[in-house]
Design a protein around this motif. Structure first.
Motif, PDB file in Angstrom:
ATOM      1  N   LEU A 165       0.844  -9.416  -1.633  1.00  0.00           N
ATOM      2  CA  LEU A 165       0.127  -9.969  -0.485  1.00  0.00           C
ATOM      3  C   LEU A 165      -1.146 -10.679  -0.933  1.00  0.00           C
ATOM      4  CD1 LEU A 165       0.547  -7.063   2.098  1.00  0.00           C
ATOM      5  CD2 LEU A 165       1.714  -9.268   2.087  1.00  0.00           C
ATOM      6  N   ASP A 166      -1.853 -10.079  -1.881  1.00  0.00           N
ATOM      7  CA  ASP A 166      -3.087 -10.688  -2.372  1.00  0.00           C
ATOM      8  C   ASP A 166      -2.797 -12.050  -2.986  1.00  0.00           C
ATOM      9  OD1 ASP A 166      -6.054 -10.309  -3.239  1.00  0.00           O
ATOM     10  OD2 ASP A 166      -5.024 -10.862  -5.088  1.00  0.00           O
TER      11      ASP A 166
ATOM     12  N   PHE B 260      -5.568   4.120  -0.544  1.00  0.00           N
ATOM     13  CA  PHE B 260      -4.884   4.110   0.751  1.00  0.00           C
ATOM     14  C   PHE B 260      -4.344   5.508   1.045  1.00  0.00           C
ATOM     15  CE2 PHE B 260      -2.534   1.894  -2.640  1.00  0.00           C
ATOM     16  CZ  PHE B 260      -1.563   2.831  -2.934  1.00  0.00           C
TER      17      PHE B 260
ATOM     18  N   ASP C 206       0.674  -4.643  -2.115  1.00  0.00           N
ATOM     19  CA  ASP C 206      -0.710  -5.120  -2.030  1.00  0.00           C
ATOM     20  C   ASP C 206      -0.947  -6.303  -2.972  1.00  0.00           C
ATOM     21  OD1 ASP C 206      -1.470  -3.347  -0.109  1.00  0.00           O
ATOM     22  OD2 ASP C 206      -2.513  -1.960  -1.455  1.00  0.00           O
TER      23      ASP C 206
ATOM     24  N   VAL D 244      -0.132  -5.646   7.957  1.00  0.00           N
ATOM     25  CA  VAL D 244       0.162  -6.945   7.355  1.00  0.00           C
ATOM     26  C   VAL D 244       0.353  -7.983   8.459  1.00  0.00           C
ATOM     27  CG1 VAL D 244       1.765  -8.253   5.902  1.00  0.00           C
ATOM     28  CG2 VAL D 244       1.309  -5.853   5.391  1.00  0.00           C
TER      29      VAL D 244
ATOM     30  N   ARG E 110       3.558   0.699  -2.525  1.00  0.00           N
ATOM     31  CA  ARG E 110       2.400   0.192  -1.786  1.00  0.00           C
ATOM     32  C   ARG E 110       1.521  -0.699  -2.690  1.00  0.00           C
ATOM     33  NH1 ARG E 110      -1.557   1.110   2.366  1.00  0.00           N
ATOM     34  NH2 ARG E 110      -3.056  -0.553   1.938  1.00  0.00           N
ATOM     35  N   THR E 111       1.334  -0.260  -3.926  1.00  0.00           N
ATOM     36  CA  THR E 111       0.516  -1.032  -4.859  1.00  0.00           C
ATOM     37  C   THR E 111       1.125  -2.401  -5.116  1.00  0.00           C
ATOM     38  OG1 THR E 111      -0.257   0.995  -5.939  1.00  0.00           O
ATOM     39  CG2 THR E 111      -0.466  -1.057  -7.178  1.00  0.00           C
TER      40      THR E 111
ATOM     41  N   VAL F 203       1.121  -0.023   6.084  1.00  0.00           N
ATOM     42  CA  VAL F 203       0.327  -1.165   5.645  1.00  0.00           C
ATOM     43  C   VAL F 203       0.185  -2.162   6.796  1.00  0.00           C
ATOM     44  CG1 VAL F 203      -0.001  -2.853   3.803  1.00  0.00           C
ATOM     45  CG2 VAL F 203       1.574  -0.923   3.455  1.00  0.00           C
TER      46      VAL F 203
ATOM     47  N   ILE G 183      -7.383  -4.885  -7.393  1.00  0.00           N
ATOM     48  CA  ILE G 183      -7.189  -4.367  -6.038  1.00  0.00           C
ATOM     49  C   ILE G 183      -7.583  -2.898  -6.028  1.00  0.00           C
ATOM     50  CG2 ILE G 183      -5.509  -3.792  -4.253  1.00  0.00           C
ATOM     51  CD1 ILE G 183      -3.960  -6.242  -4.937  1.00  0.00           C
TER      52      ILE G 183
END
Length: 354
Positions: free
Chosen positions: A123-124, A49, A120, A64, A116-117, A62, A11
């Motif tokens: 979510l991925d 980001f 991400d 989403v 945040r990482t 973010v 990512i």
């Protein structure tokens, strides 16, 4: 998953390893946790980001889609609580069904970046488990093609109906004959619009030049199967090629998929798009509205083991069957499980050649 060889996820140019959490999962999903690899974003400035400084510390927003909120919240809020505790941040999530931004706040920039990482990566992972909602397609349902397809169906049933598994329920709906370039998971209107905008940029960047502002004349001729044994066929498809012998259709298809993969809207599955039009599929036996996953195997397959059919005689008798000539004038962003006035899939957006 082999704990000594954890799955790696890329990512924003960084690599993360995925670790399983051995606890009760949310809504029967396998709950997952993630740790950054050697280049952990939390230990250095991250430009993937934007982190804003506020009067009380730092924050990051973010975008989403609302269907994915539950994976950040977790069962009884456990995932969200764990993320907040381990990263020393506060995570604000919109109400279920309300489109908006997840806001991460914390006293330290590194904490916000870490949260945040991890979001991400979560979510991925879960996005890949969603069933696809849209696909890029060329429509092949012109009247002449439909007529020839119905002739093909009639002759197959007349000559091969005694072969194992062959029945009328295997055949494609003629109004939905198409070429699939790739599948997408688009979970809200913003993501659909992003895909539509990308289609238009592709038109300007390379499609107009390749197509010359005119429809592409293609021929649909011959049949082929997808698995190793023709006696146990799952999918039978018609082959498609440019009438002038050029590779322009293949080039457009490959470049479109390449651009959509680069944008993050599509998963890369193959080096080249396989140009084919499904005419028989065992999925149709139980669900006439089903579409096979031609490329992006996104999400969990909703189909269990299915009974194949013996396609040996069909392949022998109809190897060179001519379905006709067609003018391809657009690439459509088609909506799965839908129909328009013509019986084809509803179109969320399209790229036209003229």
């Amino acid at each position: 998953m082999d704990i000594l060889r954890p799955t790696l996820i890329r990512i924003g140019g960084r690599v993360y390893r995925k670790n399983l959490i051995q606890e009760q999962a949310y809504q029967h999903e396998e709950e997952e946790d993630f740790c950054a690899g050697p280049s952990d974003c939390a230990d250095e400035p991250c430009d993937a980001f934007v982190v804003e400084e506020t009067g009380k510390g730092f924050q990051c927003k973010v975008d989403v889609p609302s269907p994915l909120y539950k994976y950040i919240i977790g069962k009884k809020g456990e995932t969200k609580k764990r993320l907040e505790t381990e990263t020393r941040t506060s995570i604000s999530i919109p109400k279920p069904g309300v489109e908006g931004e997840i806001v991460i706040t914390g006293q330290h920039r590194s904490s916000v970046i870490s949260a945040r990482t991890r979001i991400d990566v979560l979510l991925d992972s879960f996005r890949k488990k969603q069933p696809f909602t849209h696909f890029l397609s060329f429509a092949l349902n012109q009247p002449a093609i439909q007529e020839k397809f119905l002739q093909f169906k009639e002759e197959v049933l007349e000559k091969c109906s005694k072969d194992h598994g062959v029945s009328s329920s295997l055949f494609q709906n003629p109004a939905k004959l198409h070429l699939t370039l790739g599948t997408l998971v688009l979970l809200n209107e913003q993501e659909i619009q992003k895909a539509c905008d990308l289609l238009q940029r592709c038109k300007e960047d390379f499609v107009d030049q390749i197509a010359g502002g005119k429809p592409l004349t293609v021929e649909v001729a011959g049949v082929e199967y997808m698995n190793d044994d023709p006696a146990m066929t799952d999918v039978l498809y018609a082959k498609v090629h440019m009438k002038d012998g050029s590779d322009r259709l293949q080039v457009i298809a490959d470049q479109l998929v390449e651009r959509f993969v680069a944008s993050g809207l599509m998963l890369k599955e193959w080096d080249r798009v396989k140009l084919h039009a499904t005419v028989m599929n065992t999925l149709f036996r139980k669900d006439p509205s089903a579409e096979e996953r031609n490329y992006a195997m996104t999400g969990k397959s909703s189909f269990k083991e299915r009974e194949s059919f013996n396609g040996r005689n069909i392949l022998k008798l109809f190897e060179n069957f001519y379905f006709g000539e067609v003018q391809l004038d657009s690439v459509r962003l088609s909506q799965r499980f839908s129909s328009d006035a013509s019986g084809y899939y509803a179109t969320s957006g399209q790229l036209t050649f003229s």
